[in-house]
Design a protein around this motif. Sequence first.
Motif, short mmCIF file in Angstrom:
data_model
loop_
_atom_site.label_atom_id
_atom_site.label_comp_id
_atom_site.label_asym_id
_atom_site.label_seq_id
_atom_site.Cartn_x
_atom_site.Cartn_y
_atom_site.Cartn_z
N UNK A 57 6.08 -8.43 9.04
CA UNK A 57 5.54 -8.02 10.34
C UNK A 57 5.84 -9.02 11.46
N UNK A 58 5.66 -10.35 11.25
CA UNK A 58 5.89 -11.26 12.36
C UNK A 58 7.32 -11.27 12.89
N UNK A 59 8.26 -10.76 12.10
CA UNK A 59 9.68 -10.88 12.43
C UNK A 59 10.31 -9.59 12.95
N UNK A 60 9.48 -8.58 13.24
CA UNK A 60 10.00 -7.27 13.64
C UNK A 60 9.50 -6.84 15.01
N UNK A 61 9.25 -7.80 15.86
CA UNK A 61 8.66 -7.50 17.15
C UNK A 61 9.51 -6.66 18.09
N UNK A 62 10.82 -6.63 17.89
CA UNK A 62 11.70 -5.86 18.78
C UNK A 62 11.76 -4.38 18.42
N UNK A 63 11.04 -3.97 17.37
CA UNK A 63 11.13 -2.59 16.90
C UNK A 63 9.99 -1.72 17.42
N UNK A 64 9.11 -2.29 18.23
CA UNK A 64 7.99 -1.51 18.75
C UNK A 64 6.68 -2.00 18.17
N UNK A 65 5.65 -1.19 18.32
CA UNK A 65 4.34 -1.55 17.78
C UNK A 65 4.42 -1.57 16.26
N UNK A 66 3.79 -2.57 15.66
CA UNK A 66 3.93 -2.81 14.23
C UNK A 66 2.67 -2.36 13.50
N UNK A 67 2.87 -1.62 12.41
CA UNK A 67 1.79 -1.19 11.53
C UNK A 67 2.09 -1.69 10.13
N UNK A 68 1.06 -1.92 9.34
CA UNK A 68 1.23 -2.42 7.97
C UNK A 68 0.35 -1.60 7.04
N UNK A 69 0.98 -0.90 6.09
CA UNK A 69 0.22 -0.02 5.20
C UNK A 69 1.09 0.42 4.02
N UNK A 70 0.44 0.66 2.89
CA UNK A 70 1.18 1.18 1.74
C UNK A 70 0.30 1.34 0.52
N UNK A 71 0.76 2.13 -0.44
CA UNK A 71 0.01 2.31 -1.69
C UNK A 71 0.13 1.09 -2.59
N UNK A 72 -0.82 0.97 -3.51
CA UNK A 72 -0.82 -0.13 -4.45
C UNK A 72 -1.73 -1.25 -4.00
N UNK A 73 -2.04 -2.13 -4.95
CA UNK A 73 -2.91 -3.28 -4.68
C UNK A 73 -2.12 -4.57 -4.73
N UNK A 74 -2.34 -5.43 -3.75
CA UNK A 74 -1.67 -6.72 -3.74
C UNK A 74 -2.08 -7.56 -4.95
#
Length: 329
Positions: A281-298
Amino acid sequence: MNAFELTKQLMSIGSVTGTEGEVGEFLLSYLGNLGYKVERQNVTPDRFNVLAFAGDARVVMCTHIDTVPPMLPVREDNEFLYGRGACDTKGIIAAMLEAGERLRRAGITNFGYLFVVGEETDSAGAKAANTLQWNSQYVVVGEPTQNQLARAQKGAVMVNLTVNGRAAHSGYPELGVSAIENLWKVLEEGRDADWGNDPVLGKGTFNIGVFQGGERANIVPARATASVMIRTIEPRVQVEEKMRRIAGNRATMEVVSGSDPQVMHVVEGFPTTVVSFGSDVPHLGNMGKRLLIGPGSILEAHTAGERIKKTELMDGADLYERLVRKLLL
């Protein structure tokens, strides 16, 4: 190929960081055969990101194709898929692709994919992708959040510490200087330091991940090294300066990587959480608003029994489809 078969196929292809080429080639071929416009972005001479577009992508679904070692046997039972990358993040890739096929069948084509190398070490793929020209408004980054939108993410600072001592016969330790003992004093201070406390992110943490030193039990050790990961809730520069003060002139300190805490975009109607792990996430700022989500448990990631629940994977596909539709409104 259904989402479960695709996950197993992806897990059967080794892609420990630095060796992502084969899985990248597989995805290029697979997505091309599905009719996506596919591209490769070279990151190093033998490593590349995979880009695929259904049309003019206003939303990009993104995750990484590298894994931590080692490879694990791929298997399944009635409830779970098992293998390296099951939840981090080859099952997520399968969920994203399932969502994309549903969107295309509904006539929705203004989305794309970005699958990057190197997330598990230095985010080289994400950093390279961020240099491209993007017209996207949103990037949905896939990591195992149990299908909850992460509204905030701790930062991370990784440092290597080195102490040089003086070797001596262990029968006469007063003639030597133990590098191990002196490094351990630095590490103890780091472990016991106050790394901050935030009402949203919680406490900063200090982990001694690797420690090496000495040659033999009968030699006072002349050299010792350690690798440390600090999960931060304070600005990166502040954390680095605090660690430098702790090390002082007792240890040399190399900053390997670092990122500030992040606040991500969230969408009404989707449950949220806060995560302590790092991502691209910190490295994708030029792609627009950033969201973080997905299946599974860390908590399953990076383990010897890594797995993903089949129902959660399919819930993830539902979620990605619903999220992209919402973002395109």
